[in-house]
Write an enzyme that holds these catalytic residues in place. Structure first.
Site, PDB file in Angstrom:
ATOM      1  N   SER A  84      18.304  61.286  -3.829  1.00  0.00           N
ATOM      2  CA  SER A  84      19.639  61.164  -3.260  1.00  0.00           C
ATOM      3  C   SER A  84      20.680  61.037  -4.356  1.00  0.00           C
ATOM      4  CB  SER A  84      19.689  59.909  -2.375  1.00  0.00           C
ATOM      5  OG  SER A  84      21.000  59.638  -1.943  1.00  0.00           O
ATOM      6  N   TYR A  97      18.930  51.022  -0.375  1.00  0.00           N
ATOM      7  CA  TYR A  97      18.548  52.431  -0.364  1.00  0.00           C
ATOM      8  C   TYR A  97      18.731  53.039  -1.756  1.00  0.00           C
ATOM      9  CZ  TYR A  97      18.735  57.411   0.804  1.00  0.00           C
ATOM     10  OH  TYR A  97      18.525  58.771   0.838  1.00  0.00           O
TER      11      TYR A  97
END
Length: 139
Positions: A84, A97
């Site tokens: 990501s 995250y």
């Protein structure tokens, strides 16, 4: 092509998937979870971080470890870890995250060095928001 059930947080599930997929030459680690928190000081962040790390980081390690020998037996291949842009740009509501994807990026780099001799390429695919259940608008 056959469908294979795989839970990246369950070692028995990973072993069964590896046993069923002895002809694998490409592994894509795409499992992921995220939980929004109000801030990095939100007390719920710690428990949520445990689940996130179990899936996004430890799951990537466990599946890679199970499939690396299969790829090597098949003459090499590739592992693609879906990461990501949060690896580099942490936002307070996604801090856990981001940490999990940063950890997975470090693992990806180490795995790339280790598997080079097995003729297995290891790549990190850094993406932003994609149309998945994780990014669905709940309104």
């Amino acid at each position: 092509m056959i469908q294979v059930r795989l839970d990246v947080t369950d070692h028995a599930s990973i072993a069964e998937a590896a046993n069923q997929c002895g002809d694998t030459t490409l592994l894509i680690n795409n499992a992921g979870v995220a939980h929004l928190t109000s801030s990095t000081l939100d007390p719920s962040m710690i428990e949520g971080a445990r689940e996130i790390l179990e899936t996004n980081y430890f799951g990537t390690i466990a599946v890679s470890q199970a499939f690396a020998p299969i790829l090597a037996r098949n003459g090499g291949g590739a592992i693609i870890n879906v990461l990501s842009d949060a690896t580099w740009y942490a936002r307070p509501m996604l801090a856990a995250y981001s940490a999990s994807k940063s950890a997975a990026w470090s693992f990806t780099n180490a795995l790339r060095i280790e598997l080079r001799g097995h003729k297995t390429a290891v790549l990190g695919l850094h993406v932003s928001f994609m149309d998945t259940d994780m990014t669905m608008d709940s309104t």
